[in-house]
Design a protein around this motif. Structure first.
Motif, short mmCIF file in Angstrom:
data_model
loop_
_atom_site.label_atom_id
_atom_site.label_comp_id
_atom_site.label_asym_id
_atom_site.label_seq_id
_atom_site.Cartn_x
_atom_site.Cartn_y
_atom_site.Cartn_z
N ASP A 49 0.82 -1.21 0.00
CA ASP A 49 0.00 0.00 0.00
C ASP A 49 0.85 1.26 0.00
O ASP A 49 0.49 2.27 0.62
N SER A 50 2.01 1.21 -0.67
CA SER A 50 2.92 2.37 -0.83
C SER A 50 3.49 2.88 0.49
O SER A 50 3.96 4.02 0.57
N LYS A 67 3.02 7.63 2.80
CA LYS A 67 2.66 6.92 1.57
C LYS A 67 3.42 7.58 0.43
O LYS A 67 3.22 8.76 0.13
N SER A 69 3.23 7.05 -2.65
CA SER A 69 2.45 7.24 -3.87
C SER A 69 0.97 7.10 -3.55
O SER A 69 0.59 6.40 -2.61
N GLU A 70 0.14 7.76 -4.35
CA GLU A 70 -1.29 7.59 -4.24
C GLU A 70 -1.72 6.23 -4.82
O GLU A 70 -2.79 5.73 -4.52
N LYS A 71 -0.86 5.66 -5.65
CA LYS A 71 -1.11 4.32 -6.17
C LYS A 71 -0.83 3.29 -5.07
O LYS A 71 -0.03 3.53 -4.18
N LYS A 72 -1.49 2.18 -5.13
CA LYS A 72 -1.26 1.12 -4.14
C LYS A 72 -0.10 0.25 -4.60
O LYS A 72 -0.27 -0.88 -5.05
N LEU A 73 1.10 0.80 -4.44
CA LEU A 73 2.31 0.10 -4.84
C LEU A 73 2.74 -0.87 -3.74
O LEU A 73 2.45 -0.66 -2.57
N ASN A 89 9.17 -0.29 -6.23
CA ASN A 89 7.99 -1.16 -6.20
C ASN A 89 8.17 -2.34 -7.15
O ASN A 89 8.92 -2.27 -8.13
N TYR A 95 9.02 2.25 -10.13
CA TYR A 95 9.45 3.59 -9.75
C TYR A 95 10.54 3.51 -8.69
O TYR A 95 10.39 2.83 -7.67
N THR A 111 12.60 5.55 -13.56
CA THR A 111 11.45 4.68 -13.82
C THR A 111 11.84 3.64 -14.86
O THR A 111 12.36 3.98 -15.93
#
Length: 338
Positions: A49-50, A67, A69-73, A89, A95, A111
């Motif tokens: 969950d980042s 966190k 990232s807002e993404k669930k990395l 990740n 990233y 990246t």
């Protein structure tokens, strides 16, 4: 500081040791942690969950979580140099996050957009050389590096790496299938082939050595390695899908990884995700952890004793000669050997 400790009394044969283990929970959260670092009196971690954060070893109330990232990395890597932490990740795009140690501000510095990107481990040598290992793109080994003094990560050229065999890859189990000494760096693979790759840190190009380790299916092989110096090292692993199996899942080397000797085959507690040599023991004392238990060896990995049935721990690190930090499913714990 309020402490909640579980005391486990363990009786061992005199050939190992007889002492008490004290386990203290440092952090509880809804998270899976497979990578940790120790710095500034704190345990630093990355996970699902980042999530990235720390908990203090002096006061567990002193903790912070970000966190990235807002993404669930999902992070299974974490490394550090003098000024920053780095986390990558799994899955593509991968990233490369850099987190400043002073401000905790983070940014993406590289990246990897390859469709096959899946970073299994990230490691820094003592002189600041960073190395990250991804699953291969076909047979082409996929790695990235940060040279000492550089600010930029870059993909290592294919000319610097040998090809992987078909069905050969690495495991993102505990961020410990890479290890280094003052001169050398190693990484381990598994799957249809289980091999050791070795490189002089200051040069380009890797040597590769076959091992007698368990291999042949995608879930078998070396999951973790550690080296005391340029010569002595240990590898652990097994089969994730058959964790009770304990044949050819521990091996040691005395020549820097060129040849490996199977240890305790059929006489250990099975699958392991992380192995660490105890400080100041020259490789004599070793801890290994898997999903189901923790084991200890006091004879250079030749024999093993199960010292705890703690489950759901994947990664460990020695804080000092008598204290270990473990992390895994939903928690970070400290184990003290008294």
């Amino acid at each position: 500081m309020k402490k909640s400790a579980l005391i486990i009394l363990c009786l061992f044969s005199q050939t190992v040791f007889s002492q008490k283990l004290e386990i203290e929970v440092l952090l509880k959260d809804i998270i899976s942690i497979r990578a940790l670092q120790l710095y500034d009196g704190k345990v630093w971690y990355s996970g699902t969950d980042s999530k990235f954060g720390y908990v203090s070893l002096r006061d567990t109330a002193d903790k912070k979580q970000l966190k990235l990232s807002e993404k669930k990395l999902q992070f299974r890597t974490l490394g550090q140099d003098q000024n920053a932490f780095y986390a990558i990740n799994i899955e593509s795009p991968a990233y490369f996050f850099k987190i400043d140690k002073k401000s905790l501000n983070s940014k993406i510095v590289f990246t990897d957009t390859a469709k096959t990107a899946f970073y299994d481990a990230l490691h820094f040598s003592n002189d600041g050389f960073g190395f990250a290992l991804s699953d291969p793109n076909g047979k082409e080994a996929a790695t990235s590096s940060l040279k000492t003094g550089s600010k930029l990560w870059q993909k290592c050229p294919a000319s610097c790496l040998p090809e992987f065999k078909t069905g050969e890859a690495a495991f993102a189990a505990s961020n410990t299938n890479i290890a280094s000494s003052k001169k050398q760096m190693w990484f381990a693979t598994g799957g249809l082939s289980t091999r050791i790759f070795r490189q002089n840190i200051k040069s380009c190009g890797w040597e590769v050595f076959d091992t007698p380790f368990i291999q042949g299916t995608s879930s078998q092989g070396i999951y973790s390695i550690d080296f005391y110096d340029d010569k002595f090292g240990i590898a652990v692993g097994g089969d994730y899908t058959k964790q009770a199996q304990n044949i050819n899942n521990i091996a040691t080397t005395h020549d820097g990884g060129e040849t490996w000797q199977i240890q305790a085959s059929g006489k250990n507690a099975g699958y392991k995700t992380c192995v660490k040599i105890r400080p100041k023991t020259k490789g004599k004392d070793i801890i290994a952890v898997g999903d189901q238990n923790i084991e200890f060896s006091s004879d250079y990995g030749k024999t093993w004793t199960k010292i705890s049935d703690e489950k759901g721990l994947y990664v460990c690190e020695w804080l000092n000669k008598s204290t270990l930090i473990f992390a895994g499913k939903d928690r970070i714990v400290k184990m003290t050997l008294r």
